[in-house]
Design an enzyme around this catalytic site. Sequence first.
Site, mmCIF file in Angstrom:
data_model
loop_
_atom_site.group_PDB
_atom_site.id
_atom_site.type_symbol
_atom_site.label_atom_id
_atom_site.label_comp_id
_atom_site.label_asym_id
_atom_site.label_seq_id
_atom_site.Cartn_x
_atom_site.Cartn_y
_atom_site.Cartn_z
ATOM 1 N N ASP A 1 122.314 -3.052 67.971
ATOM 2 C CA ASP A 1 121.544 -2.738 69.177
ATOM 3 C C ASP A 1 120.092 -2.448 68.849
ATOM 4 O O ASP A 1 119.758 -1.978 67.756
ATOM 5 C CB ASP A 1 122.135 -1.501 69.874
ATOM 6 N N LYS A 2 119.216 -2.689 69.833
ATOM 7 C CA LYS A 2 117.812 -2.325 69.689
ATOM 8 C C LYS A 2 117.597 -0.859 70.041
ATOM 9 O O LYS A 2 117.005 -0.108 69.257
ATOM 10 C CB LYS A 2 116.931 -3.203 70.579
#
Length: 728
Positions: free
Chosen positions: A331-332
């Site tokens: 995930d960012k």
Amino acid sequence: MRPVVSGNPLQSMEEVRMKEGCDAASVPVCFISNHEGFRGSIKNFTRDFVVTEIDISGQLVNKPTDRQAPQMLDQVSSRGNRSEASTECKQDTSSSIPVSQVTDTSADCKVDATVPSLDSFDLSVILGQSVSEELEQFVVSLKDESGLEKDEVEKPAGRELTLGSFPDRHQRANVHRAVRHRFPFLMTVTNQPEIRVREDPDYRELSGLVTADEAEDFFRFVDAKVPGSSYTFGADDNKEHRTAVHHFLSRRFGKLVETKSFSEQGGTAISVRLRERGRARKRASEDCKEEEVYTAFTLCKENLETLEAISYMAAALGILPSDFTYAGIKDKRAITYQSMVVKKVSPQRLREKTAEFEKRGMRLSQIRSVSEPLRLGRLQGNHFDLVVRDLRPHRASDTHLAGPDTHTHLAALVQQAVENVKARGFVNYYGPQRFGSGQSVQSDRVGLALLKEDMGSAVRLFFTPEEGDDPQSQAKRHFLQTDNAKESLVLMPMSKARERLMLRALHRYGTGSDGCARAWLSLPHGMRVFYPHAYCSRVWNEAVAHRLSTLGHRARQGDLVWRQAGQNKPEGTGESSLPQIHVVTGQEEQEGVYTLGQVLLPMPGNTVRYPENAVGTWYQERLARDGLENCRFRVGALKLNLPGCYRPLLAFPRNLKQQLQSSTTAGEGGGEVMADSSRGGRKTEGQLNGMALEMKQDSDSLTLTLNFDLDTSCYATVCLREIMKCDP
């Protein structure tokens, strides 16, 4: 008992809720348990969502162990009883099992992350945007001045361009390689540490004898130095002209290649083959030695996409993004820890860059030498440390309770939810991240266009901008409005590796159908196949919702399951000893031989078996609605093959623990514990009430911390939605 379709999150354990909006459409809501749940918010702070890979030996990648010697990187521990068959093709593994373990038809399902495609030598990454543009202008001016005409063959190539200074020899090697690949008619000269380029006089002379395309292809062939390879020029029935070509090649490349003429139906042509001995072989051996340097490390990144982080590191190290390999994309909007391996970079050299990387939000640890790259999916799963803030009940009437009463009620709701999900699991949906959460055009739409082999539409969808004026959206908008890939490339941020590779290829090959196909080919295989997989993931999500709403929460006749150990197999079928797909019979349904947790649903592909009940018919009708009734799930132009795979309908969190704190102390990382499942298991109502009353009386709200492990391709947000009975 049939599932009840309703908008009330509290009505039934078999409830199926379908929501409006693109994310909800990608991920239907099917709840397995009948607890009430609660509301709250996640990712208020980056530190509220921490993801740590679990390697194939069952260890967290941010925890160094004595067993983490270089030669043991890819050794599988005997710890636990996880099946080695628990892997899924491409990006998702362990909770989905590939057809490749049943048949041999899915060899293309593997990602060749170590071999860059022809257009992945991004000079703007290696040289920087300004120098790359200056080089492009230099090339244009050379062609404009000379036109490479035959009467100018003997002219000396006097013009030069400096590319700058490169003190690191590895970086110099990559500059030489990338420039020569992109512009075969240029020669690169090192005057340490400076690199200069000028027109190659040998190319000028050869292009006077053969076509410009043949000259470029020949120089790429020579530079590649692939042992045993050959190159054939176009048919040429002029013997005197062939003799001139033979003489030139012998004079300029005699130590590297040997030539001969041969006849075929279309006429006589010249074939060139690399010599088996000599300097060329020695140089290839030296290059190979350098290529075999692999360094593993653990990357901690914050608020960065995995591919964005790789682009930063590649630019700083002077290598290609494709020189990095990893087990999965993270995930960012989170703090994430993941294993990576980089090629052609020594541990010492990587350590020298760690301070520079930290300025970009990346921390490197456990840097060590290894013997091979990391393969996509080479992990057991992920460990999650999540914080849910501002907890409150679903029912509006419960929010008016006095502070201590509300805390006591919430503590009971949390405890019940956690115990239910531990025991019953959650629907194993692909999460919204799989489809590009929040994007105006989601990845599955791009994938559908690729499966239809509509390359132009796929490119247009890929470059659909988001709302706003951020640099990436401006660049995409400019491309769609002007069709000018070169100008859009200048506007595109350096960190957007995929977009830049596509734009560079579109600038080179044009925006027609063939140019769009070449643009997709410029992406590494793992990036290309992501989009068709996103489409198949959406179909899988919809299939689960249909299966639960029509057939309920029991294993039914015609469902697919894994064949149980020791179960009789048909004789003479040639089946291997690996797990096999079994179709549930009517008798097995009546006797309850299988549970819902054992039911599998196929990801669409060209080798999967579909359920032999109403769900199988639904698959065919669903694909037909998208025009894929005759789809072979192969895209030959992009070298993509989707054999499909089987994914369990349910997933189960492991080592699930929870902790409640007041919001005032949770923000400081402290706070008194209200309910901690790691300390003695299930609590009675009296114990919960007692613990809640120990809370500070002035706390306005509660914060929940959850810790658990999931198999790869399982989504923490989907698990959290089952716990909370709403989108967090």
